[in-house]
Design an enzyme around this catalytic site. Structure first.
Site, mmCIF file in Angstrom:
data_model
loop_
_atom_site.group_PDB
_atom_site.id
_atom_site.type_symbol
_atom_site.label_atom_id
_atom_site.label_comp_id
_atom_site.label_asym_id
_atom_site.label_seq_id
_atom_site.Cartn_x
_atom_site.Cartn_y
_atom_site.Cartn_z
ATOM 1 C CG ASP A 30 4.597 80.432 -55.377
ATOM 2 O OD1 ASP A 30 4.174 82.011 -54.451
ATOM 3 O OD2 ASP A 30 5.408 80.377 -55.481
ATOM 4 C CE LYS A 35 6.683 80.046 -51.211
ATOM 5 N NZ LYS A 35 7.455 80.819 -51.508
ATOM 6 C CD GLU A 150 9.184 94.363 -48.566
ATOM 7 O OE1 GLU A 150 9.126 94.626 -47.859
ATOM 8 O OE2 GLU A 150 10.371 94.090 -49.744
ATOM 9 C CG PHE A 151 8.457 100.576 -46.288
ATOM 10 C CD1 PHE A 151 10.039 101.437 -46.826
ATOM 11 C CD2 PHE A 151 7.876 101.133 -47.465
ATOM 12 C CE1 PHE A 151 10.163 101.836 -48.124
ATOM 13 C CE2 PHE A 151 7.719 102.178 -48.183
ATOM 14 C CZ PHE A 151 9.293 102.379 -48.635
ATOM 15 C CD GLU A 154 12.695 88.204 -44.240
ATOM 16 O OE1 GLU A 154 13.017 87.066 -43.361
ATOM 17 O OE2 GLU A 154 12.956 88.518 -45.165
ATOM 18 C CG LEU A 252 20.947 104.712 -33.696
ATOM 19 C CD1 LEU A 252 21.116 106.450 -32.990
ATOM 20 C CD2 LEU A 252 22.138 104.305 -34.484
ATOM 21 N N GLY A 255 25.407 95.011 -33.592
ATOM 22 C CA GLY A 255 25.010 93.657 -32.754
ATOM 23 C C GLY A 255 26.826 92.868 -34.177
ATOM 24 C CB CYS A 262 15.752 93.727 -47.703
ATOM 25 S SG CYS A 262 14.541 93.336 -48.384
HETATM 26 C C1 UDX Z 1 10.024 89.904 -51.671
HETATM 27 C C2 UDX Z 1 10.581 91.091 -53.045
HETATM 28 O O1 UDX Z 1 9.878 90.672 -53.667
HETATM 29 C C3 UDX Z 1 11.870 91.221 -53.176
HETATM 30 O O2 UDX Z 1 12.224 91.989 -53.909
HETATM 31 C C4 UDX Z 1 12.513 92.075 -51.537
HETATM 32 O O3 UDX Z 1 13.955 92.784 -51.915
HETATM 33 C C5 UDX Z 1 12.158 91.279 -50.568
HETATM 34 O O4 UDX Z 1 11.040 91.036 -50.418
HETATM 35 P P1 UDX Z 1 10.738 87.837 -50.778
HETATM 36 O O5 UDX Z 1 9.034 87.739 -50.973
HETATM 37 O O6 UDX Z 1 10.641 87.228 -49.625
HETATM 38 O O7 UDX Z 1 11.088 89.281 -52.616
HETATM 39 O O8 UDX Z 1 11.052 86.615 -51.882
HETATM 40 P P2 UDX Z 1 10.490 85.030 -51.534
HETATM 41 O O9 UDX Z 1 9.913 84.674 -50.018
HETATM 42 O O10 UDX Z 1 11.517 84.172 -52.780
HETATM 43 O O11 UDX Z 1 8.967 84.726 -52.506
HETATM 44 C C6 UDX Z 1 9.353 84.542 -53.790
HETATM 45 C C7 UDX Z 1 7.959 84.657 -54.031
HETATM 46 O O12 UDX Z 1 7.858 84.326 -55.872
HETATM 47 C C8 UDX Z 1 7.998 82.391 -54.561
HETATM 48 O O13 UDX Z 1 7.610 82.147 -53.451
HETATM 49 C C9 UDX Z 1 7.796 81.963 -55.650
HETATM 50 O O14 UDX Z 1 8.121 80.643 -55.784
HETATM 51 C C10 UDX Z 1 7.627 83.212 -56.543
HETATM 52 N N1 UDX Z 1 7.575 83.159 -57.869
HETATM 53 C C11 UDX Z 1 8.488 83.578 -58.340
HETATM 54 C C12 UDX Z 1 6.501 83.320 -58.570
HETATM 55 O O15 UDX Z 1 5.532 82.647 -58.343
HETATM 56 N N2 UDX Z 1 6.603 83.019 -60.567
HETATM 57 C C13 UDX Z 1 7.447 83.929 -60.776
HETATM 58 O O16 UDX Z 1 8.415 84.058 -61.684
HETATM 59 C C14 UDX Z 1 8.818 84.016 -60.028
HETATM 60 C C1 UDX Z 2 14.654 95.539 -44.464
HETATM 61 C C2 UDX Z 2 13.819 96.834 -44.027
HETATM 62 O O1 UDX Z 2 13.790 97.613 -42.469
HETATM 63 C C3 UDX Z 2 12.275 96.247 -44.147
HETATM 64 O O2 UDX Z 2 11.482 97.840 -44.586
HETATM 65 C C4 UDX Z 2 11.991 96.308 -45.774
HETATM 66 O O3 UDX Z 2 12.543 97.152 -46.730
HETATM 67 C C5 UDX Z 2 13.080 94.685 -45.869
HETATM 68 O O4 UDX Z 2 13.925 94.564 -45.263
HETATM 69 P P1 UDX Z 2 14.129 93.182 -42.566
HETATM 70 O O5 UDX Z 2 15.955 93.162 -43.641
HETATM 71 O O6 UDX Z 2 13.207 92.009 -42.678
HETATM 72 O O7 UDX Z 2 14.096 94.453 -42.932
HETATM 73 O O8 UDX Z 2 14.814 93.773 -40.957
HETATM 74 P P2 UDX Z 2 15.612 93.833 -39.990
HETATM 75 O O9 UDX Z 2 14.935 94.576 -39.199
HETATM 76 O O10 UDX Z 2 15.304 95.702 -41.603
HETATM 77 O O11 UDX Z 2 16.594 93.813 -39.664
HETATM 78 C C6 UDX Z 2 17.727 93.719 -41.019
HETATM 79 C C7 UDX Z 2 18.690 93.595 -40.864
HETATM 80 O O12 UDX Z 2 19.481 94.203 -39.328
HETATM 81 C C8 UDX Z 2 19.547 92.184 -39.351
HETATM 82 O O13 UDX Z 2 20.400 91.705 -39.787
HETATM 83 C C9 UDX Z 2 19.134 92.160 -38.155
HETATM 84 O O14 UDX Z 2 20.423 92.314 -37.369
HETATM 85 C C10 UDX Z 2 19.877 94.374 -38.050
HETATM 86 N N1 UDX Z 2 19.909 95.143 -37.251
HETATM 87 C C11 UDX Z 2 18.497 95.475 -37.266
HETATM 88 C C12 UDX Z 2 20.730 95.385 -36.510
HETATM 89 O O15 UDX Z 2 21.882 94.972 -36.226
HETATM 90 N N2 UDX Z 2 20.460 96.509 -35.652
HETATM 91 C C13 UDX Z 2 19.030 97.265 -35.891
HETATM 92 O O16 UDX Z 2 19.447 98.303 -34.789
HETATM 93 C C14 UDX Z 2 18.826 96.610 -36.333
#
Ligand code: UDX
Ligand code: UDX
Length: 431
Positions: A30, A35, A150-151, A154, A252, A255, A262
């Site tokens: 990173d 971090k 990735e799927f 969080e 479903l 909320g 995402c």
């Molecule tokens: C991920 C995916 O990469 C994103 O495309 C997806 O839609 C959601 O999940 P996420 O892991 O949530 O993103 O992002 P974040 O928590 O912001 O972490 C990214 C990390 O990459 C940070 O720790 C940042 O410091 C690091 N980074 C960023 C690098 O090391 N090099 C860079 O040039 C940019």
């Molecule tokens: C999402 C995708 O589910 C995961 O596969 C990956 O692509 C990253 O993005 P995340 O955003 O971490 O994951 O959480 P998720 O559980 O999908 O919830 C997203 C939002 O939808 C939250 O605000 C949650 O509260 C809402 N949600 C989810 C609802 O309101 N109702 C539901 O039945 C499910």
């Protein structure tokens, strides 16, 4: 296999530590030196259930390492995963700056054959761009760019990594596919489906999946609005339609507006991609609109519950993150609701199991409480915003210090009947 993860955010850190747990040697890189320092001191920078245990176990065994030295990490690895963020750019598209920066750095360090994997969510065709960038320096025979989205949800990310419904790999290269099947073999043996397609296909699958899930949520949220007007319980509707296998019961839950790092970002980005290719994703456009409207609709509902007198009212938020079991605030409904109600003169207290949120610290009359009791004491309205387990069996009568208690439960954690019995003015979603 020697694996390098570039970016140790929610996705990179979870995937990296889980790959190490499957027996690979993983170097997590990173550019955020702090971090890396924390991780090397066994401090986990994010809240994700189960992550700490896996990180510590694999760190101790030497299979998981953390470094800011991208160059040596790439050089010593066979597979390089790009896991940097792809935030929303000004026009709503995905900002690919970090992906391309990482790619350039990777291209300077290709000393032997490497598989470069896009795990970050990137618009269809990004793999082609990544390949072009690397080709400027490196012979085509020395690398392969593939997509492996990735799927991971969080809060459930470890389980989602270990027990995925499917693993999607986008490449036409047979050798690479074989290697990837081997890496994921322990998960495939447990029942995950391994699905391969071409690179662009895998890129689009990721966006289509998130857009579809967002659509499902918006759909049930709108049905919930209708339920409220017609005396129907939205949960019954969700069960009733979900039992049809063609529809499926998951995602479903009605909320607040869907949030997170995402769904809001990816729904917007895919519509911009569609524009670029001169096609119209009108359903997804409607979903985005519906979700944005939902925030206003819920705010108006709060005003109505408070009989249109918001000024000087004390409002408590239980939970402010976008969902339970995460410390992530990205895309949370609370980000717009709290400032809006605050602007209308409400005094806000909030409690979140993951602590105070910097983003609210500059708002006058918005304060973080240390526990649920403090947050709820003598308040005019309790809003249950996030579905944390610790909010599921609160004795509101005991802690509120008031005779008349009002609750707006945006996650339907309580039974309307029970609340009525207790004499609590209880409002929920879609029932
Ligand atoms: C991920 C995916 O990469 C994103 O495309 C997806 O839609 C959601 O999940 P996420 O892991 O949530 O993103 O992002 P974040 O928590 O912001 O972490 C990214 C990390 O990459 C940070 O720790 C940042 O410091 C690091 N980074 C960023 C690098 O090391 N090099 C860079 O040039 C940019
Ligand atoms: C999402 C995708 O589910 C995961 O596969 C990956 O692509 C990253 O993005 P995340 O955003 O971490 O994951 O959480 P998720 O559980 O999908 O919830 C997203 C939002 O939808 C939250 O605000 C949650 O509260 C809402 N949600 C989810 C609802 O309101 N109702 C539901 O039945 C499910």
């Amino acid at each position: 296999m020697k694996i390098c993860m570039i970016g140790t955010g929610y996705v990179g850190l979870v995937s990296g530590s889980c790959f190490a747990d499957l027996g690979n040697t993983v170097l997590c890189v990173d550019k955020d030196v702090n971090k890396i320092k924390k991780l090397n001191n066994n401090e986990i920078p994010i809240y994700e259930p189960g992550l700490e245990e896996i990180v510590l176990k694999n760190f101790k065994s030497g299979r998981l390492k953390f470094t800011s030295n991208l160059s040596s990490a790439v050089k010593s690895s066979d597979i390089v995963f790009i896991c940097v963020g792809t935030p929303t750019a000004k026009n709503g598209s995905a900002n690919l700056k970090y992906v391309y920066e990482a790619t350039k750095e990777i291209s300077k360090n290709i000393n032997k054959f490497k598989i470069i994997v896009n795990k970050s969510t990137v618009p269809v065709n990004t793999g082609d761009e990544v390949e072009k960038i690397i080709l400027r320096r490196v012979n085509r025979k020395k690398f392969e760019v593939i997509s492996n989205p990735e799927f991971l949800r969080e809060g459930d990310a470890i389980r989602d990594f270990r027990f995925p419904d499917r693993i999607v790999v986008g490449t036409n290269n047979k050798l690479v596919l074989k290697i990837f099947k081997r890496i994921y073999e322990p998960l495939i043996k447990k029942g995950a489906t391994f699905f391969s397609t071409n690179r662009r296909g895998a890129e689009l699958i990721k966006y289509a999946a998130n857009a579809f899930l967002a659509t499902k949520i918006s759909f049930i949220n709108e049905i919930a609005n209708l339920c409220e007007k017609t005396g129907v319980n939205v949960e019954d509707v969700a069960v009733g339609i979900g039992l049809d296998k063609r529809i499926g019961s998951r995602f479903l839950r009605a909320g607040p507006a869907y949030g997170g790092s995402c769904f809001p970002k990816d729904t917007r980005a895919i519509t911009i991609t569609a524009k670029k290719y001169k096609t119209n994703l009108s359903i997804i456009n409607s979903v985005i609109k519906s979700n944005n409207n939902r925030i206003n609709l819920l705010r108006k509902r709060v005003e109505k519950i408070l009989l249109n007198k918001v000024k000087n009212k004390r409002i408590t938020f239980l939970g402010v993150t976008f969902k339970a079991n995460t410390d992530d605030m990205r895309g949370s409904t609370s980000l717009s609701m709290i400032p809006a109600l605050n602007k209308m003169g409400a005094k806000i207290r909030y409690y979140d199991p993951t602590g105070e949120k910097k983003i609210f610290s500059n708002l006058k009359n918005v304060e973080c409480s240390k526990n649920i009791s403090f947050a709820c004491y003598k308040t005019d309205l309790i809003i249950i915003h996030t579905e944390w387990d610790e909010f599921k069996s609160i004795d509101f009568k005991k802690i509120s210090g008031k005779k008349s208690i009002k609750i707006f439960d945006m996650r339907n954690l309580y039974s309307t009947k029970d609340m009525k019995k207790k004499g609590i003015f209880y409002f929920s979603i879609g029932r």
